[in-house]
Design an enzyme around this catalytic site. Structure first.
Site, PDB file in Angstrom:
ATOM      1  N   PRO A   1       0.806  -1.229   0.000  1.00  0.00           N
ATOM      2  CA  PRO A   1       0.000   0.000   0.000  1.00  0.00           C
ATOM      3  C   PRO A   1       0.835   1.274   0.000  1.00  0.00           C
ATOM      4  O   PRO A   1       1.830   1.395   0.724  1.00  0.00           O
ATOM      5  CB  PRO A   1      -0.813  -0.125   1.293  1.00  0.00           C
ATOM      6  CG  PRO A   1      -0.939  -1.600   1.495  1.00  0.00           C
ATOM      7  CD  PRO A   1       0.384  -2.164   1.051  1.00  0.00           C
ATOM      8  N   CYS A   2       0.399   2.243  -0.820  1.00  0.00           N
ATOM      9  CA  CYS A   2       1.163   3.485  -0.987  1.00  0.00           C
ATOM     10  C   CYS A   2       0.649   4.609  -0.097  1.00  0.00           C
ATOM     11  O   CYS A   2       1.233   5.698  -0.098  1.00  0.00           O
ATOM     12  CB  CYS A   2       1.128   3.923  -2.448  1.00  0.00           C
ATOM     13  SG  CYS A   2      -0.521   4.410  -3.034  1.00  0.00           S
ATOM     14  N   ASN A   3      -0.432   4.365   0.665  1.00  0.00           N
ATOM     15  CA  ASN A   3      -1.086   5.447   1.420  1.00  0.00           C
ATOM     16  C   ASN A   3      -0.109   6.288   2.235  1.00  0.00           C
ATOM     17  O   ASN A   3      -0.204   7.513   2.264  1.00  0.00           O
ATOM     18  CB  ASN A   3      -2.140   4.865   2.374  1.00  0.00           C
ATOM     19  CG  ASN A   3      -3.094   3.908   1.691  1.00  0.00           C
ATOM     20  OD1 ASN A   3      -2.669   2.920   1.105  1.00  0.00           O
ATOM     21  ND2 ASN A   3      -4.387   4.169   1.774  1.00  0.00           N
TER      22      ASN A   3
END
Length: 342
Positions: free
Chosen positions: A65-67
């Protein structure tokens, strides 16, 4: 990334079997199953995944995940809620010891936690016995009709004595208009439903020229947005037909759906998929918004194929044109130091 490997293998005449895939989103796993029916597909939270449910593999691909790494956010990196999930990918690599892996994330991963997060991630994979090549890929330079920049880390198991080299870019580019019109999209193509546009949106778009957005000075006052402070360049931004598209996103409210250069409307999901370089027979499963999210979060298959072709040729000891990694001497030196340390 799986579709990119499929394309690369087809072009090189290499036999590839996709063994399994895991994602927390049920629509995403349904889409994978639709397009890779022979694969074992699990809808799981990776934090509760039993790796013994999965088979041995020669290669792995993942995009954690890049959040917490994106520049659009607080960049909490590995200190955030999602940043630490990369460690589960590390655990999978440790468990299966594949010959190679490809990890993907946004460009902002380099600066999260003042750069410490990226160094921590690199060290984790080197510590498992992998030689790494990190690179910021600008996929429009590989035939993708979209300006999309992502960091990929390619790792090859150290005992194989090989190191991945970044494939050279190709001359020219593919424009947004070429992507959407050559060839024309069939009316019955999957995921090609039009979005109903409100009259005020149609009027705003009709007042904008190609490449202009809701903050363009030429836009009449009555069509401007009542927003003070920062202006976001992609809000109600129409495509410029003669160049690659701006980055296709997977979420966002009004004005973020990517807009046609001459018709006063948002693109269909099939058109967005074309900008992401998906072939028209790749069908997405789910609601219109779910499909939009899946397309916007994907790695462009044509860009991934360029990486995989170079990787497969590396594994077969075949020569190909390459360039120096774009992340500079800092990471090259760091990786060398880590390799010596481990």
């Amino acid at each position: 990334m799986s579709q990119g490997l499929k394309v690369a293998a087809r072009e090189l005449g290499v036999a590839v079997t996709h063994s399994w895939a895991v994602d927390i989103d049920a629509d995403a796993t349904a889409t994978f199953k639709q397009n890779f029916p022979a694969a074992k597909v699990l809808t799981r939270d990776i934090r509760r995944l039993d790796l013994s449910d999965l088979s041995e593999v020669d290669g792995m691909a993942f995009g954690f995940p890049c959040n917490d790494f994106s520049l659009v956010g607080q960049q909490r990196g590995t200190r955030g809620d999602f940043g630490p999930l990369y460690s589960y990918c590390v655990s999978a690599v440790e468990r299966f010891q594949p010959k190679w892996f490809v990890a993907e994330n946004v460009g902002g991963i380099r600066s999260a936690n003042s750069g410490v997060a990226f160094e921590e991630i690199l060290g984790s994979f080197v510590g498992l016995g992998y030689r790494l090549t990190p690179h910021l890929f600008k996929f429009e330079n590989y035939g993708v009709p979209q300006r999309r920049h992502r960091v990929l880390i390619v790792g090859i198991r150290s005992d194989l004595g090989m190191r991945f080299k970044v494939p050279a870019t190709i001359p020219g580019f593919r424009s947004a208009q070429q992507a959407l019109e050559e060839p024309p999209i069939a009316s019955d193509a999957p995921n090609h439903e039009l979005t109903r546009q409100a009259p005020h949106v149609v009027a705003r778009l009709e007042a904008l020229g190609p490449g202009e957005n809701a903050f363009s000075e030429s836009l009449p006052v009555e069509h401007r947005l009542n927003i003070k402070g920062a202006t976001i360049s992609q809000i109600y931004r129409r495509l410029s037909p003669g160049v690659p598209a701006y980055t296709v996103t997977g979420s966002g409210g009004g004005g973020t759906h990517v807009y046609h250069w001459s018709e006063p409307r948002a693109l269909t999901n099939r058109e967005r998929a074309r900008l992401q370089s998906f072939e028209d027979d790749y069908e997405f499963i789910g609601s219109k918004e779910s499909v939009r999210r899946q397309i916007g979060m994907a790695v462009p298959p044509v860009g991934a194929a360029a990486v995989y072709k170079a990787l497969l040729m590396t594994m077969r000891a075949e020569p190909y044109d390459f360039v120096e990694p774009s992340l500079g001497a800092k990471y090259s030196s760091l990786i060398e130091q880590l390799e010596i340390c481990y």
